[in-house]
Design a protein around this motif. Structure first.
Motif, PDB file in Angstrom:
ATOM      1  N   ALA A  75       3.128  31.792 -39.908  1.00 31.75           N
ATOM      2  CA  ALA A  75       3.253  31.701 -38.453  1.00 31.75           C
ATOM      3  C   ALA A  75       3.357  33.077 -37.801  1.00 31.75           C
ATOM      4  CB  ALA A  75       4.454  30.849 -38.078  1.00 31.75           C
ATOM      5  N   LYS A  76       2.575  33.245 -36.751  1.00 34.17           N
ATOM      6  CA  LYS A  76       2.627  34.464 -35.939  1.00 34.17           C
ATOM      7  C   LYS A  76       3.022  34.032 -34.538  1.00 34.17           C
ATOM      8  CE  LYS A  76      -0.786  37.053 -38.578  1.00 34.17           C
ATOM      9  NZ  LYS A  76      -1.170  36.098 -39.594  1.00 34.17           N
ATOM     10  N   PHE A  77       4.164  34.541 -34.092  1.00 36.47           N
ATOM     11  CA  PHE A  77       4.705  34.149 -32.794  1.00 36.47           C
ATOM     12  C   PHE A  77       4.281  35.149 -31.723  1.00 36.47           C
ATOM     13  CE2 PHE A  77       7.271  31.910 -35.768  1.00 36.47           C
ATOM     14  CZ  PHE A  77       7.701  30.767 -35.126  1.00 36.47           C
ATOM     15  N   GLY A  78       3.578  34.654 -30.730  1.00 37.73           N
ATOM     16  CA  GLY A  78       3.216  35.439 -29.558  1.00 37.73           C
ATOM     17  C   GLY A  78       3.964  34.844 -28.369  1.00 37.73           C
ATOM     18  N   ILE A  79       5.273  35.036 -28.358  1.00 37.17           N
ATOM     19  CA  ILE A  79       6.115  34.405 -27.341  1.00 37.17           C
ATOM     20  C   ILE A  79       5.701  34.844 -25.935  1.00 37.17           C
ATOM     21  CG2 ILE A  79       8.479  34.157 -26.468  1.00 37.17           C
ATOM     22  CD1 ILE A  79       7.894  32.581 -29.068  1.00 37.17           C
ATOM     23  N   GLU A  80       5.362  36.110 -25.775  1.00 37.24           N
ATOM     24  CA  GLU A  80       4.937  36.598 -24.457  1.00 37.24           C
ATOM     25  C   GLU A  80       3.661  35.891 -23.993  1.00 37.24           C
ATOM     26  OE1 GLU A  80       6.639  38.738 -22.470  1.00 37.24           O
ATOM     27  OE2 GLU A  80       8.203  38.671 -24.002  1.00 37.24           O
ATOM     28  N   GLU A  81       2.769  35.602 -24.942  1.00 33.47           N
ATOM     29  CA  GLU A  81       1.509  34.914 -24.624  1.00 33.47           C
ATOM     30  C   GLU A  81       1.674  33.405 -24.643  1.00 33.47           C
ATOM     31  OE1 GLU A  81       1.560  37.016 -27.568  1.00 33.47           O
ATOM     32  OE2 GLU A  81       1.342  38.711 -26.229  1.00 33.47           O
ATOM     33  N   ARG A  82       2.894  32.933 -25.045  1.00 30.67           N
ATOM     34  CA  ARG A  82       3.203  31.502 -25.145  1.00 30.67           C
ATOM     35  C   ARG A  82       2.300  30.825 -26.177  1.00 30.67           C
ATOM     36  NH1 ARG A  82       7.503  30.259 -24.184  1.00 30.67           N
ATOM     37  NH2 ARG A  82       7.120  28.184 -23.404  1.00 30.67           N
ATOM     38  N   LYS A  83       2.106  31.517 -27.339  1.00 30.43           N
ATOM     39  CA  LYS A  83       1.199  31.018 -28.363  1.00 30.43           C
ATOM     40  C   LYS A  83       1.774  31.281 -29.750  1.00 30.43           C
ATOM     41  CE  LYS A  83      -2.870  33.098 -29.057  1.00 30.43           C
ATOM     42  NZ  LYS A  83      -4.283  33.459 -28.891  1.00 30.43           N
ATOM     43  N   ILE A  84       1.645  30.282 -30.637  1.00 33.58           N
ATOM     44  CA  ILE A  84       2.027  30.422 -32.034  1.00 33.58           C
ATOM     45  C   ILE A  84       0.785  30.103 -32.858  1.00 33.58           C
ATOM     46  CG2 ILE A  84       3.512  29.558 -33.896  1.00 33.58           C
ATOM     47  CD1 ILE A  84       5.477  28.680 -31.635  1.00 33.58           C
ATOM     48  N   THR A  85       0.454  30.996 -33.777  1.00 40.77           N
ATOM     49  CA  THR A  85      -0.721  30.803 -34.618  1.00 40.77           C
ATOM     50  C   THR A  85      -0.272  30.550 -36.050  1.00 40.77           C
ATOM     51  OG1 THR A  85      -1.952  32.322 -33.196  1.00 40.77           O
ATOM     52  CG2 THR A  85      -2.909  31.840 -35.359  1.00 40.77           C
ATOM     53  N   VAL A  86      -0.877  29.528 -36.693  1.00 40.56           N
ATOM     54  CA  VAL A  86      -0.553  29.190 -38.083  1.00 40.56           C
ATOM     55  C   VAL A  86      -1.836  29.072 -38.902  1.00 40.56           C
ATOM     56  CG1 VAL A  86       1.621  28.015 -37.524  1.00 40.56           C
ATOM     57  CG2 VAL A  86      -0.500  26.693 -37.628  1.00 40.56           C
ATOM     58  N   ASN A  87      -1.711  29.220 -40.213  1.00 43.31           N
ATOM     59  CA  ASN A  87      -2.827  29.081 -41.136  1.00 43.31           C
ATOM     60  C   ASN A  87      -3.374  27.664 -41.060  1.00 43.31           C
ATOM     61  OD1 ASN A  87      -3.760  28.116 -43.969  1.00 43.31           O
ATOM     62  ND2 ASN A  87      -4.040  30.344 -43.986  1.00 43.31           N
ATOM     63  N   ALA A  88      -4.673  27.534 -40.794  1.00 48.16           N
ATOM     64  CA  ALA A  88      -5.300  26.225 -40.591  1.00 48.16           C
ATOM     65  C   ALA A  88      -5.200  25.337 -41.822  1.00 48.16           C
ATOM     66  CB  ALA A  88      -6.766  26.411 -40.191  1.00 48.16           C
ATOM     67  N   GLU A  89      -5.520  25.863 -42.991  1.00 50.65           N
ATOM     68  CA  GLU A  89      -5.508  25.057 -44.218  1.00 50.65           C
ATOM     69  C   GLU A  89      -4.102  24.575 -44.551  1.00 50.65           C
ATOM     70  OE1 GLU A  89      -6.401  25.731 -48.917  1.00 50.65           O
ATOM     71  OE2 GLU A  89      -7.763  26.691 -47.487  1.00 50.65           O
ATOM     72  N   ALA A  90      -3.142  25.476 -44.475  1.00 49.58           N
ATOM     73  CA  ALA A  90      -1.750  25.107 -44.784  1.00 49.58           C
ATOM     74  C   ALA A  90      -1.223  24.089 -43.780  1.00 49.58           C
ATOM     75  CB  ALA A  90      -0.868  26.348 -44.800  1.00 49.58           C
ATOM     76  N   PHE A  91      -1.611  24.227 -42.515  1.00 40.87           N
ATOM     77  CA  PHE A  91      -1.152  23.304 -41.489  1.00 40.87           C
ATOM     78  C   PHE A  91      -1.611  21.878 -41.788  1.00 40.87           C
ATOM     79  CE2 PHE A  91      -1.626  21.065 -37.414  1.00 40.87           C
ATOM     80  CZ  PHE A  91      -0.319  21.135 -36.955  1.00 40.87           C
ATOM     81  N   THR A  92      -2.870  21.720 -42.162  1.00 38.32           N
ATOM     82  CA  THR A  92      -3.381  20.374 -42.446  1.00 38.32           C
ATOM     83  C   THR A  92      -2.670  19.732 -43.639  1.00 38.32           C
ATOM     84  OG1 THR A  92      -5.199  21.230 -43.796  1.00 38.32           O
ATOM     85  CG2 THR A  92      -5.655  20.832 -41.459  1.00 38.32           C
ATOM     86  N   GLU A  93      -2.093  20.540 -44.513  1.00 35.59           N
ATOM     87  CA  GLU A  93      -1.358  20.021 -45.673  1.00 35.59           C
ATOM     88  C   GLU A  93       0.034  19.522 -45.310  1.00 35.59           C
ATOM     89  OE1 GLU A  93      -1.214  23.062 -48.655  1.00 35.59           O
ATOM     90  OE2 GLU A  93      -3.399  23.200 -48.796  1.00 35.59           O
ATOM     91  N   VAL A  94       0.635  20.075 -44.265  1.00 35.57           N
ATOM     92  CA  VAL A  94       2.046  19.754 -43.980  1.00 35.57           C
ATOM     93  C   VAL A  94       2.275  18.952 -42.711  1.00 35.57           C
ATOM     94  CG1 VAL A  94       2.875  21.763 -45.269  1.00 35.57           C
ATOM     95  CG2 VAL A  94       2.513  21.963 -42.796  1.00 35.57           C
ATOM     96  N   VAL A  95       1.299  18.871 -41.822  1.00 33.71           N
ATOM     97  CA  VAL A  95       1.508  18.176 -40.545  1.00 33.71           C
ATOM     98  C   VAL A  95       1.553  16.665 -40.760  1.00 33.71           C
ATOM     99  CG1 VAL A  95      -0.954  18.028 -39.931  1.00 33.71           C
ATOM    100  CG2 VAL A  95       0.792  18.047 -38.131  1.00 33.71           C
ATOM    101  N   LEU A  96       2.429  16.014 -40.005  1.00 33.12           N
ATOM    102  CA  LEU A  96       2.520  14.552 -39.997  1.00 33.12           C
ATOM    103  C   LEU A  96       2.287  14.077 -38.567  1.00 33.12           C
ATOM    104  CD1 LEU A  96       5.733  14.075 -42.157  1.00 33.12           C
ATOM    105  CD2 LEU A  96       3.374  13.686 -42.869  1.00 33.12           C
ATOM    106  N   TYR A  97       1.332  13.165 -38.408  1.00 26.31           N
ATOM    107  CA  TYR A  97       1.037  12.589 -37.100  1.00 26.31           C
ATOM    108  C   TYR A  97       1.685  11.219 -36.994  1.00 26.31           C
ATOM    109  CZ  TYR A  97      -2.406  16.242 -36.342  1.00 26.31           C
ATOM    110  OH  TYR A  97      -3.006  17.449 -36.157  1.00 26.31           O
ATOM    111  N   GLU A  98       2.174  10.891 -35.788  1.00 28.76           N
ATOM    112  CA  GLU A  98       2.710   9.553 -35.549  1.00 28.76           C
ATOM    113  C   GLU A  98       1.596   8.540 -35.631  1.00 28.76           C
ATOM    114  OE1 GLU A  98       4.667   8.746 -31.859  1.00 28.76           O
ATOM    115  OE2 GLU A  98       6.461   9.839 -32.459  1.00 28.76           O
ATOM    116  N   ASP A  99       1.941   7.342 -36.059  1.00 29.95           N
ATOM    117  CA  ASP A  99       0.936   6.258 -36.109  1.00 29.95           C
ATOM    118  C   ASP A  99       0.595   5.780 -34.728  1.00 29.95           C
ATOM    119  OD1 ASP A  99       0.777   6.326 -38.838  1.00 29.95           O
ATOM    120  OD2 ASP A  99       2.362   4.835 -39.098  1.00 29.95           O
TER     121      ASP A  99
END
Length: 168
Positions: A144-168
């Protein structure tokens, strides 16, 4: 208080002289040790003393609160402090600053906006996306790279798809 942040909640009165036991919402007492004013309810109070206690608690005495009966009226109320008086360690962010940030994948795709953060051994980030609500743990492999001033957080795309959980 113009720019305030939640630092804890009154757990109970402490003793008979008006002190309050506070459950801290911050990483450690060291981050709030310099607080000189707090807001509880709609009123501001000058801090007479603020000392660490066991676990994630502290003892707070306020100017004008001199007995247990008065202290009892503060039970379960949220304690706010000026953001400028709270010490933020290098590389750390206030949850209030993270909420509302856009989450972007390293591929450039925008996923959604952060709506909440739940602190724990691993922090969990909740967000609203085009596919609905989602949650993910903020773990190292996300990079994760936090760009708080820009109001943006960037994360690794591949790793994100492995850990994210979506509501049904």
């Amino acid at each position: 208080m113009n720019d305030k942040i939640e630092i804890g909640a009154v757990a109970k009165p402490q003793g008979i002289k008006g002190a309050l036991k506070i459950k801290l919402f911050c990483d450690s007492f060291a981050t709030v040790k310099n607080v000189t004013f707090v807001q509880i309810g709609e009123k501001d109070y000058r801090v007479e003393s603020f000392t660490p206690a066991e676990a994630e608690t502290a003892i707070l005495t306020l100017e004008g609160v001199i007995d247990r009966n008065t202290a009892e009226t503060f039970r379960l109320k949220t304690v706010f402090a000026e953001k400028s008086e709270v010490i933020k360690p290098e590389g750390k962010f206030f949850i209030a600053d993270v909420i509302g940030c856009e989450l972007v994948l390293s591929s450039g795709k925008s996923i959604g906006r952060i709506t909440d953060v739940v602190k724990g051994n691993v922090d969990y980030y909740y967000l609203d996306t085009a596919e609905g609500k989602a949650v993910f743990p903020l773990i190292g492999k996300l990079g994760a790279k936090f760009g708080i001033e820009e109001r943006k957080i960037t994360v690794n795309a591949e790793a994100f798809t492995e850990v994210v959980l979506y509501e049904d």
